[in-house]
Design a protein around this motif. Structure first.
Motif, PDB file in Angstrom:
ATOM      1  N   VAL A   1       0.781  -1.293  -0.127  1.00 59.66           N
ATOM      2  CA  VAL A   1      -0.133  -0.105   0.056  1.00 59.66           C
ATOM      3  C   VAL A   1       0.978   1.265   0.040  1.00 59.66           C
ATOM      4  O   VAL A   1       0.527   2.317  -0.793  1.00 59.66           O
ATOM      5  CB  VAL A   1      -1.103   0.006   1.298  1.00 59.66           C
ATOM      6  CG1 VAL A   1      -1.532   1.298   1.490  1.00 59.66           C
ATOM      7  CG2 VAL A   1      -1.958  -0.967   1.071  1.00 59.66           C
ATOM      8  N   ARG A   2       2.038   1.276   0.993  1.00 61.38           N
ATOM      9  CA  ARG A   2       2.882   2.402   0.879  1.00 61.38           C
ATOM     10  C   ARG A   2       3.562   2.441  -0.505  1.00 61.38           C
ATOM     11  O   ARG A   2       3.605   3.884  -1.039  1.00 61.38           O
ATOM     12  CB  ARG A   2       3.997   2.102   2.063  1.00 61.38           C
ATOM     13  CG  ARG A   2       3.510   2.415   3.357  1.00 61.38           C
ATOM     14  CD  ARG A   2       4.648   2.219   4.205  1.00 61.38           C
ATOM     15  NE  ARG A   2       4.177   1.853   5.644  1.00 61.38           N
ATOM     16  CZ  ARG A   2       4.295   0.815   6.045  1.00 61.38           C
ATOM     17  NH1 ARG A   2       4.777  -0.347   5.229  1.00 61.38           N
ATOM     18  NH2 ARG A   2       3.758   0.503   7.408  1.00 61.38           N
ATOM     19  N   GLU A   3       3.820   1.562  -1.406  1.00 63.11           N
ATOM     20  CA  GLU A   3       4.574   1.579  -2.461  1.00 63.11           C
ATOM     21  C   GLU A   3       3.294   2.234  -3.620  1.00 63.11           C
ATOM     22  O   GLU A   3       3.943   2.978  -4.437  1.00 63.11           O
ATOM     23  CB  GLU A   3       5.236   0.303  -3.025  1.00 63.11           C
ATOM     24  CG  GLU A   3       6.226  -0.133  -2.290  1.00 63.11           C
ATOM     25  CD  GLU A   3       6.618  -1.661  -2.556  1.00 63.11           C
ATOM     26  OE1 GLU A   3       6.113  -2.146  -3.482  1.00 63.11           O
ATOM     27  OE2 GLU A   3       7.653  -2.115  -1.848  1.00 63.11           O
ATOM     28  N   ALA A   4       2.198   1.715  -3.446  1.00 56.75           N
ATOM     29  CA  ALA A   4       1.114   2.145  -4.401  1.00 56.75           C
ATOM     30  C   ALA A   4       0.822   3.747  -4.065  1.00 56.75           C
ATOM     31  O   ALA A   4       0.740   4.562  -4.802  1.00 56.75           O
ATOM     32  CB  ALA A   4      -0.058   1.398  -3.971  1.00 56.75           C
ATOM     33  N   GLY A   5       1.066   3.898  -2.611  1.00 59.14           N
ATOM     34  CA  GLY A   5       0.631   5.397  -2.386  1.00 59.14           C
ATOM     35  C   GLY A   5       1.804   6.370  -2.887  1.00 59.14           C
ATOM     36  O   GLY A   5       1.578   7.599  -3.504  1.00 59.14           O
ATOM     37  N   LEU A   6       3.086   5.958  -3.270  1.00 56.87           N
ATOM     38  CA  LEU A   6       3.990   6.728  -3.963  1.00 56.87           C
ATOM     39  C   LEU A   6       3.865   6.817  -5.488  1.00 56.87           C
ATOM     40  O   LEU A   6       4.217   7.961  -5.848  1.00 56.87           O
ATOM     41  CB  LEU A   6       5.385   5.898  -3.612  1.00 56.87           C
ATOM     42  CG  LEU A   6       5.976   5.960  -2.149  1.00 56.87           C
ATOM     43  CD1 LEU A   6       7.303   5.227  -2.039  1.00 56.87           C
ATOM     44  CD2 LEU A   6       6.205   7.608  -1.653  1.00 56.87           C
ATOM     45  N   GLY A   7       3.250   5.720  -6.031  1.00 60.12           N
ATOM     46  CA  GLY A   7       2.942   5.635  -7.212  1.00 60.12           C
ATOM     47  C   GLY A   7       1.966   6.584  -7.517  1.00 60.12           C
ATOM     48  O   GLY A   7       1.938   7.480  -8.703  1.00 60.12           O
ATOM     49  N   ARG A   8       0.914   6.553  -6.738  1.00 56.59           N
ATOM     50  CA  ARG A   8      -0.157   7.567  -6.424  1.00 56.59           C
ATOM     51  C   ARG A   8       0.408   9.142  -6.566  1.00 56.59           C
ATOM     52  O   ARG A   8      -0.178   9.967  -7.429  1.00 56.59           O
ATOM     53  CB  ARG A   8      -1.211   7.389  -5.847  1.00 56.59           C
ATOM     54  CG  ARG A   8      -2.358   8.489  -5.944  1.00 56.59           C
ATOM     55  CD  ARG A   8      -3.548   8.156  -4.716  1.00 56.59           C
ATOM     56  NE  ARG A   8      -2.904   7.549  -3.631  1.00 56.59           N
ATOM     57  CZ  ARG A   8      -2.374   8.211  -2.412  1.00 56.59           C
ATOM     58  NH1 ARG A   8      -2.624   9.706  -2.480  1.00 56.59           N
ATOM     59  NH2 ARG A   8      -2.100   7.598  -1.308  1.00 56.59           N
ATOM     60  N   SER A   9       1.341   9.287  -5.684  1.00 57.19           N
ATOM     61  CA  SER A   9       1.906  10.628  -5.707  1.00 57.19           C
ATOM     62  C   SER A   9       2.506  11.081  -6.891  1.00 57.19           C
ATOM     63  O   SER A   9       2.360  12.102  -7.542  1.00 57.19           O
ATOM     64  CB  SER A   9       2.582  10.763  -4.553  1.00 57.19           C
ATOM     65  OG  SER A   9       2.170  10.403  -3.483  1.00 57.19           O
ATOM     66  N   VAL A  10       2.876  10.238  -7.636  1.00 57.94           N
ATOM     67  CA  VAL A  10       3.769  10.451  -8.873  1.00 57.94           C
ATOM     68  C   VAL A  10       2.846  10.807 -10.112  1.00 57.94           C
ATOM     69  O   VAL A  10       3.041  11.817 -10.795  1.00 57.94           O
ATOM     70  CB  VAL A  10       4.884   9.348  -9.356  1.00 57.94           C
ATOM     71  CG1 VAL A  10       5.420   9.635 -10.746  1.00 57.94           C
ATOM     72  CG2 VAL A  10       6.049   9.290  -8.179  1.00 57.94           C
ATOM     73  N   GLU A  11       1.995  10.016 -10.257  1.00 60.36           N
ATOM     74  CA  GLU A  11       0.760   9.974 -11.153  1.00 60.36           C
ATOM     75  C   GLU A  11       0.018  11.370 -10.879  1.00 60.36           C
ATOM     76  O   GLU A  11      -0.399  12.005 -11.917  1.00 60.36           O
ATOM     77  CB  GLU A  11      -0.024   9.066 -11.422  1.00 60.36           C
ATOM     78  CG  GLU A  11       0.622   7.595 -11.720  1.00 60.36           C
ATOM     79  CD  GLU A  11       1.263   7.619 -13.079  1.00 60.36           C
ATOM     80  OE1 GLU A  11       0.588   8.617 -13.775  1.00 60.36           O
ATOM     81  OE2 GLU A  11       2.063   7.337 -13.356  1.00 60.36           O
TER      82      GLU A  11
END
Length: 171
Positions: free
Chosen positions: A63-73
């Motif tokens: 979930v943390r990794e996905a949150g970082l990906g979301r921030s980039v997008e």
């Protein structure tokens, strides 16, 4: 020129939507893992709690990794839509151009907010179960006889009987 910009916006919005779907799936998996942990705790199946907790931690990392990906997008799309790169998802919804993206991102935001509320609730209940289990264990250990001895090679304990004992013979 306008068509090219609109298509570019759609690509960025599609990428963000895909990341949000992945994050929602992970949040649903986290709800499941916390629910599973709660079932083990409430059933007293402490043998498996360690495994369930490890699985919760693994999903949290995803979930943390996905949150970082979301921030980039979000940052990339926010730039395309003319807003701040550190915009939140709700701010991005407000800046969305005419079309379906405002509704799509609102649906993602609503679903993720509900999942996070479920996660908080399950986390709180599980924490109460764990605290109760720890307290029960401490109380049990405090009641253990400090004079207890081990058995010797003949199968007798070194302890001497210090009074009358009652045994339930119906067992």
């Amino acid at each position: 020129m306008f068509q090219q910009r609109k298509g570019s916006d759609d690509v960025g919005a599609n990428e963000l939507s895909a990341v949000l779907w992945r994050e929602r799936e992970l949040l649903e998996l986290l709800v499941f893992k916390l629910d599973e942990e709660q079932l083990l705790l409430s059933a007293g199946r402490t043998r498996w709690v360690q495994h369930a907790t490890r699985e919760v931690e693994q999903v949290l990392e995803l979930v943390r990794e996905a949150g970082l990906g979301r921030s980039v997008e979000v940052a990339a799309l926010a730039t395309q839509w003319g807003t701040s790169q550190d915009a939140t998802l709700s701010e991005l919804v407000q800046q969305a151009p005419a079309g379906p993206w405002s509704d799509i991102f609102t649906a993602h935001l609503t679903a993720m907010t509900e999942l996070i509320a479920q996660i908080r609730s399950l986390r709180d209940v599980n924490e109460q179960f764990l605290r109760s289990a720890a307290r029960y264990t401490q109380e049990s250990l405090a009641g253990v006889d400090a004079q207890a001895t081990t058995y010797d090679a003949r199968g007798t304990s070194g302890a001497h009987a210090t009074g009358a004992r009652l045994f339930d013979q119906s067992l």
